[in-house]
Write a protein that holds these residues in place. Structure first.
Motif, PDB file in Angstrom:
ATOM      1  N   ARG A   1      16.934  16.826 -11.029  1.00 24.46           N
ATOM      2  CA  ARG A   1      17.146  15.672 -11.914  1.00 24.46           C
ATOM      3  C   ARG A   1      18.411  15.847 -12.745  1.00 24.46           C
ATOM      4  NH1 ARG A   1      11.348  15.553 -12.419  1.00 24.46           N
ATOM      5  NH2 ARG A   1      11.484  16.935 -14.234  1.00 24.46           N
ATOM      6  N   GLN A   2      18.614  17.033 -13.283  1.00 26.68           N
ATOM      7  CA  GLN A   2      19.801  17.286 -14.090  1.00 26.68           C
ATOM      8  C   GLN A   2      21.072  17.120 -13.258  1.00 26.68           C
ATOM      9  OE1 GLN A   2      18.914  21.227 -15.567  1.00 26.68           O
ATOM     10  NE2 GLN A   2      18.085  20.443 -17.490  1.00 26.68           N
ATOM     11  N   SER A   3      21.027  17.552 -12.014  1.00 25.92           N
ATOM     12  CA  SER A   3      22.204  17.451 -11.145  1.00 25.92           C
ATOM     13  C   SER A   3      22.556  16.004 -10.818  1.00 25.92           C
ATOM     14  CB  SER A   3      21.967  18.214  -9.842  1.00 25.92           C
ATOM     15  OG  SER A   3      21.880  19.604 -10.068  1.00 25.92           O
ATOM     16  N   LEU A   4      21.551  15.135 -10.809  1.00 26.45           N
ATOM     17  CA  LEU A   4      21.765  13.764 -10.357  1.00 26.45           C
ATOM     18  C   LEU A   4      21.768  12.735 -11.479  1.00 26.45           C
ATOM     19  CD1 LEU A   4      19.536  13.760  -7.144  1.00 26.45           C
ATOM     20  CD2 LEU A   4      22.016  13.961  -7.284  1.00 26.45           C
ATOM     21  N   LEU A   5      21.730  13.173 -12.719  1.00 28.50           N
ATOM     22  CA  LEU A   5      21.613  12.243 -13.842  1.00 28.50           C
ATOM     23  C   LEU A   5      22.707  11.183 -13.840  1.00 28.50           C
ATOM     24  CD1 LEU A   5      20.517  14.395 -16.923  1.00 28.50           C
ATOM     25  CD2 LEU A   5      19.277  12.502 -15.863  1.00 28.50           C
ATOM     26  N   GLU A   6      23.922  11.573 -13.477  1.00 30.25           N
ATOM     27  CA  GLU A   6      25.039  10.632 -13.535  1.00 30.25           C
ATOM     28  C   GLU A   6      25.206   9.825 -12.252  1.00 30.25           C
ATOM     29  OE1 GLU A   6      28.565  12.721 -14.576  1.00 30.25           O
ATOM     30  OE2 GLU A   6      27.809  13.394 -16.508  1.00 30.25           O
ATOM     31  N   ASP A   7      24.505  10.197 -11.197  1.00 26.00           N
ATOM     32  CA  ASP A   7      24.730   9.553  -9.895  1.00 26.00           C
ATOM     33  C   ASP A   7      23.548   8.747  -9.382  1.00 26.00           C
ATOM     34  OD1 ASP A   7      27.292  10.849  -9.603  1.00 26.00           O
ATOM     35  OD2 ASP A   7      26.204  12.685  -9.146  1.00 26.00           O
ATOM     36  N   ALA A   8      22.351   9.160  -9.705  1.00 22.80           N
ATOM     37  CA  ALA A   8      21.168   8.545  -9.106  1.00 22.80           C
ATOM     38  C   ALA A   8      20.623   7.418  -9.975  1.00 22.80           C
ATOM     39  CB  ALA A   8      20.081   9.600  -8.907  1.00 22.80           C
ATOM     40  N   PRO A   9      20.111   6.366  -9.348  1.00 27.69           N
ATOM     41  CA  PRO A   9      19.448   5.310 -10.119  1.00 27.69           C
ATOM     42  C   PRO A   9      18.164   5.838 -10.746  1.00 27.69           C
ATOM     43  CG  PRO A   9      19.108   4.978  -7.770  1.00 27.69           C
ATOM     44  CD  PRO A   9      20.088   6.102  -7.902  1.00 27.69           C
ATOM     45  N   MET A  10      17.749   5.203 -11.813  1.00 25.93           N
ATOM     46  CA  MET A  10      16.536   5.652 -12.504  1.00 25.93           C
ATOM     47  C   MET A  10      15.324   5.636 -11.579  1.00 25.93           C
ATOM     48  SD  MET A  10      15.337   6.946 -15.180  1.00 25.93           S
ATOM     49  CE  MET A  10      16.781   6.724 -16.212  1.00 25.93           C
ATOM     50  N   ALA A  11      15.293   4.700 -10.624  1.00 22.73           N
ATOM     51  CA  ALA A  11      14.150   4.638  -9.699  1.00 22.73           C
ATOM     52  C   ALA A  11      14.015   5.925  -8.913  1.00 22.73           C
ATOM     53  CB  ALA A  11      14.308   3.453  -8.760  1.00 22.73           C
ATOM     54  N   LEU A  12      15.143   6.519  -8.500  1.00 20.17           N
ATOM     55  CA  LEU A  12      15.073   7.779  -7.760  1.00 20.17           C
ATOM     56  C   LEU A  12      14.706   8.924  -8.688  1.00 20.17           C
ATOM     57  CD1 LEU A  12      15.419   9.652  -5.371  1.00 20.17           C
ATOM     58  CD2 LEU A  12      17.885   9.639  -5.781  1.00 20.17           C
ATOM     59  N   LEU A  13      15.310   8.966  -9.860  1.00 19.38           N
ATOM     60  CA  LEU A  13      14.974  10.039 -10.800  1.00 19.38           C
ATOM     61  C   LEU A  13      13.484  10.038 -11.111  1.00 19.38           C
ATOM     62  CD1 LEU A  13      17.990   9.750 -13.279  1.00 19.38           C
ATOM     63  CD2 LEU A  13      17.668  11.433 -11.452  1.00 19.38           C
ATOM     64  N   ASP A  14      12.899   8.850 -11.155  1.00 27.34           N
ATOM     65  CA  ASP A  14      11.464   8.752 -11.426  1.00 27.34           C
ATOM     66  C   ASP A  14      10.629   9.268 -10.265  1.00 27.34           C
ATOM     67  OD1 ASP A  14       9.412   7.863 -13.319  1.00 27.34           O
ATOM     68  OD2 ASP A  14       8.902   6.370 -11.792  1.00 27.34           O
ATOM     69  N   ARG A  15      11.200   9.271  -9.054  1.00 28.38           N
ATOM     70  CA  ARG A  15      10.480   9.810  -7.896  1.00 28.38           C
ATOM     71  C   ARG A  15      10.463  11.336  -7.884  1.00 28.38           C
ATOM     72  NH1 ARG A  15       7.405   5.738  -6.439  1.00 28.38           N
ATOM     73  NH2 ARG A  15       8.552   3.902  -5.710  1.00 28.38           N
ATOM     74  N   LEU A  16      11.322  11.958  -8.664  1.00 31.46           N
ATOM     75  CA  LEU A  16      11.429  13.421  -8.651  1.00 31.46           C
ATOM     76  C   LEU A  16      10.418  14.041  -9.604  1.00 31.46           C
ATOM     77  CD1 LEU A  16      15.319  13.673  -8.586  1.00 31.46           C
ATOM     78  CD2 LEU A  16      13.749  13.943  -6.661  1.00 31.46           C
ATOM     79  N   ARG A  17       9.174  13.693  -9.402  1.00 33.82           N
ATOM     80  CA  ARG A  17       8.092  14.223 -10.220  1.00 33.82           C
ATOM     81  C   ARG A  17       6.794  14.129  -9.432  1.00 33.82           C
ATOM     82  NH1 ARG A  17       5.099  10.133 -12.912  1.00 33.82           N
ATOM     83  NH2 ARG A  17       5.888   8.038 -12.452  1.00 33.82           N
ATOM     84  N   VAL A  18       5.825  14.906  -9.876  1.00 35.51           N
ATOM     85  CA  VAL A  18       4.494  14.885  -9.266  1.00 35.51           C
ATOM     86  C   VAL A  18       3.648  13.842  -9.972  1.00 35.51           C
ATOM     87  CG1 VAL A  18       2.413  16.240  -8.800  1.00 35.51           C
ATOM     88  CG2 VAL A  18       4.677  17.316  -8.665  1.00 35.51           C
ATOM     89  N   VAL A  19       2.970  12.999  -9.211  1.00 34.75           N
ATOM     90  CA  VAL A  19       2.060  12.014  -9.794  1.00 34.75           C
ATOM     91  C   VAL A  19       0.652  12.306  -9.314  1.00 34.75           C
ATOM     92  CG1 VAL A  19       3.828  10.238 -10.033  1.00 34.75           C
ATOM     93  CG2 VAL A  19       2.533  10.381  -7.916  1.00 34.75           C
ATOM     94  N   ASP A  20      -0.317  11.994 -10.126  1.00 33.59           N
ATOM     95  CA  ASP A  20      -1.715  12.233  -9.777  1.00 33.59           C
ATOM     96  C   ASP A  20      -2.079  11.470  -8.509  1.00 33.59           C
ATOM     97  OD1 ASP A  20      -1.989  13.789 -11.999  1.00 33.59           O
ATOM     98  OD2 ASP A  20      -2.857  12.206 -13.248  1.00 33.59           O
ATOM     99  N   GLU A  21      -2.694  12.202  -7.572  1.00 39.70           N
ATOM    100  CA  GLU A  21      -3.162  11.639  -6.308  1.00 39.70           C
ATOM    101  C   GLU A  21      -2.018  11.130  -5.436  1.00 39.70           C
ATOM    102  OE1 GLU A  21      -6.121   8.730  -7.073  1.00 39.70           O
ATOM    103  OE2 GLU A  21      -7.482  10.125  -8.050  1.00 39.70           O
ATOM    104  N   GLY A  22      -0.777  11.476  -5.773  1.00 38.06           N
ATOM    105  CA  GLY A  22       0.364  11.085  -4.955  1.00 38.06           C
ATOM    106  C   GLY A  22       0.722   9.624  -5.131  1.00 38.06           C
ATOM    107  N   PRO A  23       1.905   9.216  -4.671  1.00 41.14           N
ATOM    108  CA  PRO A  23       2.317   7.817  -4.744  1.00 41.14           C
ATOM    109  C   PRO A  23       1.540   6.977  -3.740  1.00 41.14           C
ATOM    110  CG  PRO A  23       3.922   9.089  -3.523  1.00 41.14           C
ATOM    111  CD  PRO A  23       2.912  10.074  -4.048  1.00 41.14           C
ATOM    112  N   PRO A  24       1.654   5.659  -3.804  1.00 41.84           N
ATOM    113  CA  PRO A  24       0.921   4.786  -2.877  1.00 41.84           C
ATOM    114  C   PRO A  24       1.161   5.186  -1.424  1.00 41.84           C
ATOM    115  CG  PRO A  24       2.009   3.505  -4.589  1.00 41.84           C
ATOM    116  CD  PRO A  24       2.497   4.912  -4.746  1.00 41.84           C
ATOM    117  N   MET A  25       0.123   5.107  -0.612  1.00 37.29           N
ATOM    118  CA  MET A  25       0.203   5.556   0.778  1.00 37.29           C
ATOM    119  C   MET A  25       0.392   4.382   1.737  1.00 37.29           C
ATOM    120  SD  MET A  25       0.139   8.794   0.728  1.00 37.29           S
ATOM    121  CE  MET A  25      -0.264   9.273   2.399  1.00 37.29           C
TER     122      MET A  25
END
Length: 248
Positions: A130-154
């Motif tokens: 996330r730190q490496s991509l802060l200036e380049d990646a859209p917020m939607a991608l940065l938000d994907r770089l985390r663990v969510v309970d039960e995983g994202p929608p399948m």
């Protein structure tokens, strides 16, 4: 600097993990892309436009946009300590195949993640990416770089590479990560399973794939031969003291 332990074994395990995920899914999930790019990178010492084109890797992935994430991984394995180089090479590789900007940056994130998992745990690796991509990646991608309970929608029909990456990340956070790779494949998310298998292998090394019957994995012989050549090239890029540890 945190040193890389057992780099050749981790690269080998990463390839086996990707193959096992695809085999469980029973459909193309990007491992042909992974092996093809890795073979080129090992032979050329990194990204080589002409060599990749000769191998037909300027064409889209059979696994769709998400399959292009697998093409970025060899650059993370080849030069894990050279962040500018792996970012540049992984971006150019998927961009030449027609990836849009969002997919290309997501592929860079996957390459950064597999590089960091060679040295760090999942939580630390995600923070670093996330730190490496802060200036380049859209917020939607940065938000994907985390663990969510039960995983994202399948929703297996969703081609979003960001969701694919997050599904793979969530697999790594489970108590039995490789079991979750196979579960993802059984749910139809073939690329997520292949990607997660590669990431688990890089993080956990040969122990992660010790229970896999390599003899029944399609194209395993070629893939492991390519993995060995990629490992040799990767060791050659390491600082002298660390590289010597793999030559004893």
């Amino acid at each position: 600097m945190t040193l890389i332990d057992e780099l050749p074994g981790r690269i080998d395990a990463s390839f086996i993990g990707a193959l096992a995920g695809e085999h469980a899914a029973g459909t193309a999930a990007g491992t042909a892309d992974l092996v093809g790019v890795a073979e080129s990178a090992a032979a050329c010492g990194g990204f080589d436009d002409a060599d990749l084109r000769q191998r037909g890797l300027e064409r889209p992935s059979r696994a769709g946009a998400a399959g292009l994430l697998l093409r970025a991984l060899p650059f993370g394995l080849l030069s894990p300590l050279d962040r500018p180089r792996l970012r540049r090479d992984s971006y150019r590789c998927v961009a030449m195949a027609g990836a849009d900007e969002g997919t290309a940056v997501t592929a860079v994130a996957a390459a950064l993640l597999i590089a960091d998992l060679l040295r760090f745990d999942l939580e630390t690796s995600l923070v670093r990416v996330r730190q490496s991509l802060l200036e380049d990646a859209p917020m939607a991608l940065l938000d994907r770089l985390r663990v969510v309970d039960e995983g994202p929608p399948m929703d297996v029909s969703d081609p979003d590479p960001g969701l694919t990456l997050q599904r793979a990340i969530c697999a790594l956070a489970t108590a039995n990560p490789f079991d979750d790779v196979l579960a993802a494949a059984a749910s139809g998310t073939a690329v997520a399973a292949s990607l997660a298998g590669a990431l688990v292998g890089a993080r956990d090394g040969v122990a992660a794939v010790s229970g896999i019957d390599r003899d029944h994995l399609p194209h395993a012989d070629r893939a492991l031969s390519v993995a060995r050549h990629l490992a040799e090239a990767a060791v050659a890029t390491l600082p002298r003291d660390e590289a010597n540890a793999f030559r004893l």
